[in-house]
Design a protein around this motif. Structure first.
Motif, PDB file in Angstrom:
ATOM      1  N   SER A 161       0.813  -1.211   0.000  1.00  0.00           N
ATOM      2  CA  SER A 161       0.000   0.000   0.000  1.00  0.00           C
ATOM      3  C   SER A 161       0.850   1.266   0.000  1.00  0.00           C
ATOM      4  O   SER A 161       1.975   1.288   0.500  1.00  0.00           O
ATOM      5  CB  SER A 161      -0.906   0.023   1.232  1.00  0.00           C
ATOM      6  N   TYR A 194      -2.339  -8.268   0.226  1.00  0.00           N
ATOM      7  CA  TYR A 194      -3.241  -7.800  -0.830  1.00  0.00           C
ATOM      8  C   TYR A 194      -3.462  -8.950  -1.815  1.00  0.00           C
ATOM      9  O   TYR A 194      -2.715  -9.921  -1.846  1.00  0.00           O
ATOM     10  CB  TYR A 194      -2.609  -6.610  -1.543  1.00  0.00           C
ATOM     11  N   LEU A 235      -7.788   0.379   1.820  1.00  0.00           N
ATOM     12  CA  LEU A 235      -7.084  -0.238   0.700  1.00  0.00           C
ATOM     13  C   LEU A 235      -7.293   0.545  -0.583  1.00  0.00           C
ATOM     14  O   LEU A 235      -8.269   1.286  -0.731  1.00  0.00           O
ATOM     15  CB  LEU A 235      -7.550  -1.674   0.476  1.00  0.00           C
TER      16      LEU A 235
END
Length: 466
Positions: A161, A194, A235
């Motif tokens: 991220s 992720y 996210l």
């Protein structure tokens, strides 16, 4: 002639200097290094001093022209110095520049245009709040609202991220290098995997759902997971700096489903992937699910004017007047630029064009990947594209060295782009949404040549790198 040709300075690169940087650029770069702080970063990898730019072409002070596949880190969605948008800017500058958060027709128009991107059935469930001038400010506001509403402290974020460089946003950013020597970050941030299908440790479950969702569910349901229930899950619907990673179908839906089950606020960070970067207004829209909070910035400012906002559900609005303030919450000129960009995109059908050009560029890259063994994966949606390089397609060992070499060759021949990825081994293309087929063709000729040169080991390191 393509309908967008007039919005570009030209449709090809032009290198006049014996090498890059040219003499005039070198002088300004030297002055910058001597007198500006050492945090300056972009001219390190792209050592040029810019004179002017229009559309997808940047001209430096030496007269060299570069095809811009960087777009100011994804800010310039309608291109540099778009005259259509600048007409809105000039008109607003003559009327009013700064008005704090007092209502103006200009401001309310942008609020309505943003809300109109939501389906009519849920449009009245959301509000807009302008934040400080950067995407980091929007992220900070979203985290603050989630904590304020839930009364909880923790945040779940994702590996790969990038959410910004202010304290809270950086705490939710996974790159440990960016946090080195900083020992007082916001606590209770948990990083989880992720849905990075090219490098996934998880197999899909029996229903075909991404396996990383089962990991998240276990963290929240298992009394011995060691993690308290967080205030929010934040996210990027498509990871940007993480390497232009497009998650599989079902991932975003699964995140929202799990969060609803556990009464956790969902934040979709659309700072880079939003404002038609993927062809849709928001990248998450193809999933059919909507979060509690959406962050926006970058393209929202039209042609580079600083602005950010959060769009959030009314039912989580727990704060009141003055609970979140800031002097520059929605500058009137930035708002006008946003209104101009909205109108330009609608009039010229830019969203549809971005999807078409994205497919055109992805098609060329996939053909190239067939002959370049070092390309592990080509991925993207719209004009948010990543090319991941590996030393071996079987082991998928990351190859950041080759990425640097290719970038250097492309720079010398007039193509600019950013790199990223979990291992700094991804070339990231973020061209303006008004890119033309001719510009793509010229850019790809440079890119193909650079790949050929590097992979035939004829690459010679550029001695003038800064």
């Amino acid at each position: 002639m393509n309908k967008f040709t007039e919005f570009h300075l030209s449709e090809n690169a032009r290198i006049l200097s014996p090498s890059i940087p040219g003499e005039k650029s070198r002088s300004l770069l030297d002055f910058q290094r001597a007198h500006e702080g050492s945090i300056v970063s972009y001219p390190v990898a792209m050592p040029i001093a810019i004179s002017h730019a229009k559309g997808s072409i940047i001209e430096d002070v030496d007269g060299n022209r570069f095809i811009d596949f960087f777009s100011g880190a994804g800010v310039l969605n309608v291109g540099h110095s778009n005259p259509y948008v600048l007409s809105y800017v000039r008109e607003q500058q003559e009327k009013l520049v700064h008005a704090l958060d007092f209502p103006t027709a200009n401001r309310m128009q942008l609020v309505q245009k943003i809300l109109n991107q939501l389906p009519a059935a849920i449009r009245d469930e959301y509000k807009v709040s302008f934040c400080g001038p950067s995407g980091s400010d929007a992220v900070e506001a979203s985290i603050k609202l989630a904590k304020h509403f839930t009364g909880r402290e923790g945040i779940f974020a994702f590996q790969g991220s990038y959410h910004g460089m202010t304290s809270g946003a950086l705490s939710a950013t996974s790159n440990v290098k960016l946090r080195s020597r900083l020992h007082a970050m916001v606590p209770n941030i948990t990083f989880i995997p992720y849905n990075y299908s090219y490098r996934s440790f998880f197999q899909k479950d029996s229903s075909g759902r991404p396996g990383c969702l089962d990991y998240l569910e276990d963290l929240l349901s298992n009394p011995h997971s060691g993690h308290d229930k967080p205030a929010a899950i934040i996210l990027e619907p498509i990871q940007g700096e993480g390497g232009s990673i497009v998650p599989e179908d079902g991932f975003l839906q699964g995140i929202v489903e799990i969060a609803r089950k556990h009464e956790i606020v969902v934040i979709f960070d659309e700072v880079q992937s939003g404002f038609f970067r993927t062809g849709d207004f928001w990248a998450f829209q193809q999933s059919g699910v909507y979060p509690d909070i959406i962050t926006m910035s970058k393209g929202l400012g039209g042609v580079g004017f600083p602005i950010s906002a959060i769009i959030y559900k009314k039912n989580i609005e727990s704060w009141g007047p003055g609970d979140h303030i800031g002097t520059f919450r929605g500058n009137q000129v930035s708002i006008a630029a946003g209104n101009g960009a909205f109108d330009f995109i609608e009039e010229y059908h830019v969203g549809r064009h971005a999807k078409e050009m994205g497919e055109y560029l992805l098609g060329k890259l996939r053909i190239l990947s067939e002959s370049v063994a070092g390309i592990g994966e080509v991925r993207g949606r719209g004009l948010m594209i990543g090319i991941e390089y590996v030393t071996d397609r079987i082991t998928k060992k990351p190859d950041p060295v080759t990425v640097k070499k290719i970038r250097s060759v492309c720079l010398q021949n007039g193509l600019l782009f950013e790199t990223g990825g979990h291992y700094n081994n991804v070339i990231r293309f973020l061209p303006a949404l008004i890119i033309t087929p001719a510009i793509i063709d010229h850019a790809m000729s440079i890119f193909e040549m650079a790949n050929t040169e590097v992979f035939t080991e004829s690459f010679v390191p550029e001695i003038n790198q800064h």
